[in-house]
Scaffold this active site. Structure first.
Site, PDB file in Angstrom:
ATOM      1  N   LYS A 229      51.691-108.531   5.059  1.00 60.69           N
ATOM      2  CA  LYS A 229      51.494-108.151   6.453  1.00 60.69           C
ATOM      3  C   LYS A 229      50.724-106.830   6.534  1.00 60.69           C
ATOM      4  O   LYS A 229      50.821-105.989   5.640  1.00 60.69           O
ATOM      5  CB  LYS A 229      52.848-107.965   7.145  1.00 60.69           C
ATOM      6  CG  LYS A 229      53.701-109.215   7.261  1.00 60.69           C
ATOM      7  CD  LYS A 229      55.033-108.870   7.924  1.00 60.69           C
ATOM      8  CE  LYS A 229      55.945-110.084   7.981  1.00 60.69           C
ATOM      9  NZ  LYS A 229      55.451-111.094   8.925  1.00 60.69           N
ATOM     10  N   ARG A 307      60.839-120.578   7.190  1.00 59.40           N
ATOM     11  CA  ARG A 307      61.045-122.031   7.254  1.00 59.40           C
ATOM     12  C   ARG A 307      61.453-122.596   5.894  1.00 59.40           C
ATOM     13  O   ARG A 307      62.122-123.634   5.830  1.00 59.40           O
ATOM     14  CB  ARG A 307      59.772-122.708   7.768  1.00 59.40           C
ATOM     15  CG  ARG A 307      58.574-122.597   6.867  1.00 59.40           C
ATOM     16  CD  ARG A 307      57.255-122.850   7.568  1.00 59.40           C
ATOM     17  NE  ARG A 307      56.986-121.830   8.576  1.00 59.40           N
ATOM     18  CZ  ARG A 307      55.893-121.809   9.348  1.00 59.40           C
ATOM     19  NH1 ARG A 307      54.983-122.757   9.210  1.00 59.40           N
ATOM     20  NH2 ARG A 307      55.715-120.854  10.220  1.00 59.40           N
TER      21      ARG A 307
END
Length: 446
Positions: A229, A307
């Protein structure tokens, strides 16, 4: 003497005036709630009147929050409210507004230490107190910095629920790997602490007829892995375990309100916990791993890790006999683009489950909006890969829907997914979002 001076460090007693009395000449010293409610001097130190009692639960929540802010401004230690409509909603909002996390400050910030409402007793009081404890627990977890809270210490915090009668099991990396949870192992591979799977169980009262599984994403810090990020996007990533906090907070509340659980309902929490870090063993784009249900996943984007760990936990929950499943996760930035930070996205495979979650969220003052599980979008995760699925397609459009469809590949029971990206933290402070919705769903959703 000025009202502010008379009330300094005093107790506040709030009295609600009826509409017929609302125009009694008074000295209005502070305005609350867009002019609908005002602080009025009654001539006695610590005695305050509020014009117009709340007419609905939403207004009661606003009033409870405003009263605590007022008490803090005045330096009052306790607040007592005379009997009023929607006392539970008012009290819970007030207790939440009075929360002060002072663990990391040299000096605690002042605030009222007590809040009570006349007429709130018995089952209603027990439920409010349990909910407040659950919200505080969730907020403490989300607020904790990543150098304090990691998968190991999160499991230790979960163990505190044993004192309330919950059964807590914690699987370490060896057991997780033995259970075939290759996706959870992969996400945690770059971290020195390794993964944990935290399972909390509240056994049913009487013969078990239903098993509700609450699954919470527990990424205690998310660097993005090798798909790292940018700096601005990493500063809040200690809250990437907001789903885990909501689930554990709900279990804390349900354990304290055990007698209110519907008969025959067993509640289980599953928290896959990991840090998504960069290191010699960290997963790389292009790596392929096998999930607990046997499906293989190619990792296209290491920053789509939530996920992955949820997929393994969902598969385990199904394999262990859950009859219905709700997962909660700070999952996608696309959800924040679509709905912002006040509204959670709801996806579900079951209409009845959807209706019960919507009703519970509304009753709790938390907002959800249902988005579709548009099946054709899953094709983006099935093409151009040697595995059964890819974990991303690098296309932002429809990102929340695609993530939900990915999770659906790992459930075989009625299931709902709450994407709470942005909901878990506001103005730098944890919110405890989701505890009220989950507790209401369990207690009322029969």
């Amino acid at each position: 003497m000025h009202l502010m001076d008379r009330l300094e460090r005093a107790d506040l007693t709030l009295t609600f005036l009826g509409e017929a009395q609302a125009d009694v000449p008074t000295q209005v010293t502070q305005k609350l709630n867009a002019g609908a409610v005002r602080l009025l001097s009654r001539g006695e130190a610590g005695d305050v009147a509020v014009a117009l009692p709340p007419s609905n639960a939403a207004e009661a929540r606003e009033l409870g929050t405003a009263l605590v802010k007022l008490a803090t401004d005045l330096g009052a230690q306790t607040v007592r409210v005379e009997q009023t409509p929607h006392a539970g909603a008012l009290t819970l909002a007030a207790l939440a507004a009075g929360y002060r996390d002072s663990r990391y400050r040299a000096e605690a910030r002042p605030g009222p230490t007590g809040f009570s409402v006349e007429g709130l007793a018995g089952e209603g009081r027990a439920r409010v107190e349990a909910l407040a404890a659950g919200v505080r627990f969730a907020r403490d977890l989300v607020n904790a910095p990543a150098n304090v809270l990691n998968p190991v210490t999160l499991a230790r915090e979960a163990r505190s629920l044993e004192a309330l009668g919950a059964d807590v099991d914690v699987w370490d990396g060896t057991e997780i790997e033995a259970r075939g949870m290759g996706l959870l192992v992969a996400v945690a591979a770059g971290s020195a602490t390794g993964p944990r799977l935290i399972r909390v169980t509240l056994p049913s009262r009487g013969e078990r007829t239903r098993v509700i599984a609450l699954v919470g994403k527990g990424v205690t810090f998310d660097t993005g892995g090798y798909s790292i990020k940018p700096a601005a996007g990493m500063t809040t990533m200690k809250n990437d375990m907001g789903g885990a906090a909501a689930v554990l907070g709900a279990m804390r509340a349900l354990a304290e309100a055990r007698d209110l659980l519907p008969e025959g309902v067993e509640v289980r929490a599953y928290v896959p916990a990991a840090e998504n870090m960069v290191g010699p063993g960290a997963m790389r784009p292009g790596d392929i791993y096998r999930a607990a249900n046997g499906k293989t996943v190619e990792v296209v984007n290491t920053d789509a890790e939530g996920r992955l760990i949820l997929a393994d936990a969902l598969a385990v929950a199904c394999d262990e006999g859950a009859t219905e499943i709700v997962d909660v996760a700070t999952l996608t930035g696309a959800k924040m683009v679509a709905l912002g930070s006040d509204v959670a996205a709801l996806f579900s495979t079951d209409a009845d489950l959807t209706a019960r979650l919507k009703a519970s969220a509304e009753a709790s003052g938390e907002f959800v909006w249902e988005l579709p599980l548009h099946a054709p979008y899953l094709k983006a995760f099935q093409k151009e890969t040697l595995a059964d699925l890819r974990n991303a397609d690098m296309v932002p459009a429809g990102g929340s829907i695609k993530a939900a469809l990915f999770l659906r590949e790992f459930v075989t029971r009625p299931w709902a997914h709450l994407d709470i990206a942005g909901n878990a933290q506001k103005d730098g402070q944890a919110t405890g979002w989701g505890v009220g919705t989950l507790v209401g769903y369990v207690l009322e959703g029969v």
